[in-house]
Design a protein around this motif. Sequence first.
Motif, PDB file in Angstrom:
ATOM      1  N   THR A 147      36.141  47.625  38.910  1.00  0.00           N
ATOM      2  CA  THR A 147      36.888  46.508  39.466  1.00  0.00           C
ATOM      3  C   THR A 147      36.914  45.338  38.494  1.00  0.00           C
ATOM      4  OG1 THR A 147      35.065  45.330  40.574  1.00  0.00           O
ATOM      5  CG2 THR A 147      36.059  47.207  41.744  1.00  0.00           C
ATOM      6  N   SER A 148      37.885  44.474  38.708  1.00  0.00           N
ATOM      7  CA  SER A 148      38.038  43.290  37.869  1.00  0.00           C
ATOM      8  C   SER A 148      38.634  42.175  38.712  1.00  0.00           C
ATOM      9  CB  SER A 148      38.948  43.599  36.680  1.00  0.00           C
ATOM     10  OG  SER A 148      39.034  42.491  35.802  1.00  0.00           O
ATOM     11  N   ALA A 149      38.195  40.941  38.468  1.00  0.00           N
ATOM     12  CA  ALA A 149      38.669  39.800  39.253  1.00  0.00           C
ATOM     13  C   ALA A 149      38.833  38.583  38.372  1.00  0.00           C
ATOM     14  CB  ALA A 149      37.687  39.482  40.386  1.00  0.00           C
ATOM     15  N   VAL A 150      39.685  37.677  38.815  1.00  0.00           N
ATOM     16  CA  VAL A 150      39.726  36.348  38.218  1.00  0.00           C
ATOM     17  C   VAL A 150      38.774  35.462  39.013  1.00  0.00           C
ATOM     18  CG1 VAL A 150      42.057  36.498  37.287  1.00  0.00           C
ATOM     19  CG2 VAL A 150      41.730  35.754  39.648  1.00  0.00           C
ATOM     20  N   SER A 151      38.227  34.466  38.378  1.00  0.00           N
ATOM     21  CA  SER A 151      37.276  33.598  39.074  1.00  0.00           C
ATOM     22  C   SER A 151      37.955  32.590  39.982  1.00  0.00           C
ATOM     23  CB  SER A 151      36.400  32.862  38.055  1.00  0.00           C
ATOM     24  OG  SER A 151      37.192  32.035  37.210  1.00  0.00           O
ATOM     25  N   ARG A 152      39.240  32.311  39.713  1.00  0.00           N
ATOM     26  CA  ARG A 152      39.916  31.311  40.539  1.00  0.00           C
ATOM     27  C   ARG A 152      41.421  31.482  40.450  1.00  0.00           C
ATOM     28  NH1 ARG A 152      38.103  27.350  38.160  1.00  0.00           N
ATOM     29  NH2 ARG A 152      39.898  26.648  36.958  1.00  0.00           N
ATOM     30  N   TRP A 153      42.095  31.470  41.596  1.00  0.00           N
ATOM     31  CA  TRP A 153      43.558  31.414  41.660  1.00  0.00           C
ATOM     32  C   TRP A 153      43.926  30.186  42.468  1.00  0.00           C
ATOM     33  CZ3 TRP A 153      47.084  34.800  45.240  1.00  0.00           C
ATOM     34  CH2 TRP A 153      48.439  34.465  45.012  1.00  0.00           C
ATOM     35  N   THR A 154      44.547  29.215  41.824  1.00  0.00           N
ATOM     36  CA  THR A 154      44.948  27.973  42.471  1.00  0.00           C
ATOM     37  C   THR A 154      46.442  28.009  42.748  1.00  0.00           C
ATOM     38  OG1 THR A 154      43.210  26.758  41.305  1.00  0.00           O
ATOM     39  CG2 THR A 154      45.000  25.467  42.252  1.00  0.00           C
ATOM     40  N   LEU A 155      46.809  27.758  43.999  1.00  0.00           N
ATOM     41  CA  LEU A 155      48.218  27.769  44.365  1.00  0.00           C
ATOM     42  C   LEU A 155      48.941  26.569  43.765  1.00  0.00           C
ATOM     43  CD1 LEU A 155      48.051  28.854  48.128  1.00  0.00           C
ATOM     44  CD2 LEU A 155      48.136  30.268  46.065  1.00  0.00           C
ATOM     45  N   GLY A 156      50.244  26.684  43.626  1.00  0.00           N
ATOM     46  CA  GLY A 156      51.047  25.616  43.053  1.00  0.00           C
ATOM     47  C   GLY A 156      51.177  24.415  43.973  1.00  0.00           C
ATOM     48  N   PRO A 157      51.742  23.302  43.471  1.00  0.00           N
ATOM     49  CA  PRO A 157      51.797  22.058  44.230  1.00  0.00           C
ATOM     50  C   PRO A 157      52.961  21.966  45.209  1.00  0.00           C
ATOM     51  CG  PRO A 157      52.742  21.716  42.076  1.00  0.00           C
ATOM     52  CD  PRO A 157      52.255  23.135  42.097  1.00  0.00           C
ATOM     53  N   THR A 158      53.889  22.925  45.140  1.00  0.00           N
ATOM     54  CA  THR A 158      55.096  22.842  45.955  1.00  0.00           C
ATOM     55  C   THR A 158      55.057  23.884  47.068  1.00  0.00           C
ATOM     56  OG1 THR A 158      56.330  22.126  44.011  1.00  0.00           O
ATOM     57  CG2 THR A 158      57.614  22.887  45.894  1.00  0.00           C
ATOM     58  N   PRO A 159      55.382  23.507  48.299  1.00  0.00           N
ATOM     59  CA  PRO A 159      55.402  24.490  49.383  1.00  0.00           C
ATOM     60  C   PRO A 159      56.351  25.647  49.059  1.00  0.00           C
ATOM     61  CG  PRO A 159      55.555  22.269  50.270  1.00  0.00           C
ATOM     62  CD  PRO A 159      55.704  22.151  48.774  1.00  0.00           C
ATOM     63  N   GLY A 160      55.954  26.847  49.432  1.00  0.00           N
ATOM     64  CA  GLY A 160      56.795  28.009  49.173  1.00  0.00           C
ATOM     65  C   GLY A 160      55.996  29.157  48.588  1.00  0.00           C
ATOM     66  N   ALA A 161      56.742  30.098  48.003  1.00  0.00           N
ATOM     67  CA  ALA A 161      56.134  31.348  47.549  1.00  0.00           C
ATOM     68  C   ALA A 161      55.325  31.167  46.272  1.00  0.00           C
ATOM     69  CB  ALA A 161      57.225  32.389  47.327  1.00  0.00           C
ATOM     70  N   ASN A 162      54.198  31.859  46.211  1.00  0.00           N
ATOM     71  CA  ASN A 162      53.371  31.987  45.016  1.00  0.00           C
ATOM     72  C   ASN A 162      53.175  33.473  44.743  1.00  0.00           C
ATOM     73  OD1 ASN A 162      51.579  29.182  44.302  1.00  0.00           O
ATOM     74  ND2 ASN A 162      52.561  29.261  46.303  1.00  0.00           N
ATOM     75  N   ARG A 163      53.065  33.834  43.482  1.00  0.00           N
ATOM     76  CA  ARG A 163      52.787  35.233  43.138  1.00  0.00           C
ATOM     77  C   ARG A 163      51.924  35.302  41.883  1.00  0.00           C
ATOM     78  NH1 ARG A 163      57.113  40.025  43.398  1.00  0.00           N
ATOM     79  NH2 ARG A 163      56.362  39.902  45.556  1.00  0.00           N
ATOM     80  N   LEU A 164      50.891  36.131  41.982  1.00  0.00           N
ATOM     81  CA  LEU A 164      50.014  36.448  40.868  1.00  0.00           C
ATOM     82  C   LEU A 164      50.118  37.944  40.605  1.00  0.00           C
ATOM     83  CD1 LEU A 164      47.609  35.756  38.898  1.00  0.00           C
ATOM     84  CD2 LEU A 164      46.093  36.216  40.842  1.00  0.00           C
ATOM     85  N   ILE A 165      50.224  38.319  39.336  1.00  0.00           N
ATOM     86  CA  ILE A 165      50.369  39.728  38.975  1.00  0.00           C
ATOM     87  C   ILE A 165      49.219  40.140  38.068  1.00  0.00           C
ATOM     88  CG2 ILE A 165      51.804  41.439  37.790  1.00  0.00           C
ATOM     89  CD1 ILE A 165      54.251  39.898  38.595  1.00  0.00           C
ATOM     90  N   ALA A 166      48.621  41.294  38.383  1.00  0.00           N
ATOM     91  CA  ALA A 166      47.623  41.924  37.517  1.00  0.00           C
ATOM     92  C   ALA A 166      48.258  43.168  36.907  1.00  0.00           C
ATOM     93  CB  ALA A 166      46.379  42.295  38.311  1.00  0.00           C
ATOM     94  N   GLU A 167      48.136  43.309  35.576  1.00  0.00           N
ATOM     95  CA  GLU A 167      48.801  44.408  34.875  1.00  0.00           C
ATOM     96  C   GLU A 167      47.826  45.167  33.995  1.00  0.00           C
ATOM     97  OE1 GLU A 167      53.307  43.016  34.000  1.00  0.00           O
ATOM     98  OE2 GLU A 167      51.761  41.743  33.100  1.00  0.00           O
ATOM     99  N   VAL A 168      47.911  46.488  34.068  1.00  0.00           N
ATOM    100  CA  VAL A 168      47.244  47.391  33.146  1.00  0.00           C
ATOM    101  C   VAL A 168      48.346  48.194  32.477  1.00  0.00           C
ATOM    102  CG1 VAL A 168      45.686  49.363  32.895  1.00  0.00           C
ATOM    103  CG2 VAL A 168      45.141  47.538  34.522  1.00  0.00           C
TER     104      VAL A 168
END
Length: 634
Positions: A147-168
């Motif tokens: 397994t692998s993780a990021v230590s922190r994902w902070t959402l953006g300042p504007t209301p609406g959709a956010n997306r984070l992608i992990a790629e191998v």
Amino acid sequence: MMTLLRLDGVRAQRASFATRAVRLSLALSVFSATAVIGSGCGGGRDADDGGDAASMLDASSPLVDGGGRDASTPTTDGAVAGAPTSTGVVEGNEQRAVVSTPVAVAPRMFVRDANNIPVANVRVSWRIAQGNGTVAESSTSTGPDGTSAVSRWTLGPTPGANRLIAEVPGLAPVLFDATGTMDMRGSLTIQSGNFQMALASTAVAAAPAVIVRDGSGAPVASRTVTFRVGSGGGTIEGSPATTGADGIARLTRWVLGPTVGQQTLVAETAGLPAVTFEATALASGAPTVRPTVVLMGRSRVWDLAFASDGTMLFTERAGRVFVLPAGSSTPRMIAAPSDVSARSQSGMLGIALDPEFAANRFVYTYLASTRPGSGRIDNRVRRWRAGADFTLTEDRDVLTGITWGSDGGHSGGRIRFGPDGFLYITTGDTRSATVPQDLRELGGKVLRITRDGAPAPGNPMLGATARPEIYFVGVRNPQGIAFRPGSGDAFICEHGPNQDDEITRLVAGGNGGWNPNDGMGNYNGYTGARMSDTRIAGVVPPTHVVADSAGMSGCDFASGPRWLGWDGSLLVGMLDGTRVFQVRPNPAGTGIVGAPSNVLDTADRFRAVVRGPDGAIYVVSDSDSATIWRIAAP
């Protein structure tokens, strides 16, 4: 510390966040999160080192040296894993958080083989795809549990959709979706009129406007907003202003002050944080240009190159190459070689298209590679062939053995074809006392080769033991090279130590004067060496010096009548200096004409500056959520 930048109607905001604890649990195969309503809450070197998370990676990690993983990797239960075949979620699904704050559970994903055995030591690339949030790491690697993780994902300042992608590479990406909602107190944000340019003592073209919303995101009418000049000594008309039914309050007029450079305007309303507009006052004869955003949310973009139809190729230092078709806002990864060593200031750096790209489809990249074997790493230039959809297939390494330092620092890395049809390569001193003046080494030089990697005909003959690829000697860490339209003169832009970033006109066989040797073989590049040591025979004096060593990086020339007084000026990006400025070399390249002035002055570190086929200048901010801007004259 994270910086978010928006133009023409979106706020520019800077916020720092505390790290949240990471919890471990099993979950499903897609991460998602939802931001909730809350009270609101928002962390001797080179200038290139600042703020670069990847610079801090463990040099022994398989992630950073690009070595991939062993063919057979023991897992925590003693089983031997095969090749990775699947990815999925471990934890972090369906979370809720306030906008501009981290999600409670850090996203974690797994990698497994065909027998469902966890696979260790697999490199995972993380990037923000939507929402303008930030992620603490751009690359991680799987542990013994796969397994692998990021230590922190902070959402953006504007209301609406956010997306984070992990790629191998070679496996399906893992998507992390989130929805940001408003702070309970509501918000005051910039609606339009930010990041403008106008002549000093004249009004900006678009009147600055803000929008006030309540905690549910609805516009607030009849709210008083006060505008005031923050810096620059300008004047305003129409303050205070009152919001209409759409929640918007607009200033009537903002006249910039008489001083050339950045100026600010502040908007305030009771009970909410103030917002600040920025504008650049230009000298007489300068064009009025408006930067626009091309792409946001990329990770450590290092360089750009263009096909004639406007298709953009760009590199990410962690080891990836992407294509952005003309007119598209969705980039696609076209190469991710497994041998890239992304340590400190090394990795997948420069990119250039062959002058005859339409016929031969050749693309060149500068990268640090583990391919030499025996644990060694070198910098090299690799040639690729682009397919019809721009997917890259490796052709061959045209130049290898470019000096690489043990920590990955000072690798140079900008590559450009000159008007003579040859490829110019800037290389760094690798923090070595002897490399810049050692003609047997390729580091600390500017090299010139043919498209096939042979020394370019006409290169200077510098001695029987000198490498024939060498064109210019004695440089520290140049990350910019550009050719003046018309004359074809080449200029490099390079980092100084604690002083003296320099722009220098290249002369065949010339010496930049960098000799960081204390006389006993020790590197004194931060304590005593001069950037242009006149005691060295044949030293070429700089064209222009920035005395505060603010991290000079990429550069290119503005060209064409639309640029008015900047036609023929060199636009230069600064890292710690957080600006792009213009300066005009004189015809001989021995000095400058007039005074430098800022083109883009924000809180961003600027890595690449590239003239596109449309004549506009494209610049890249250097961060884990990078922005690519287009600067054009009307």
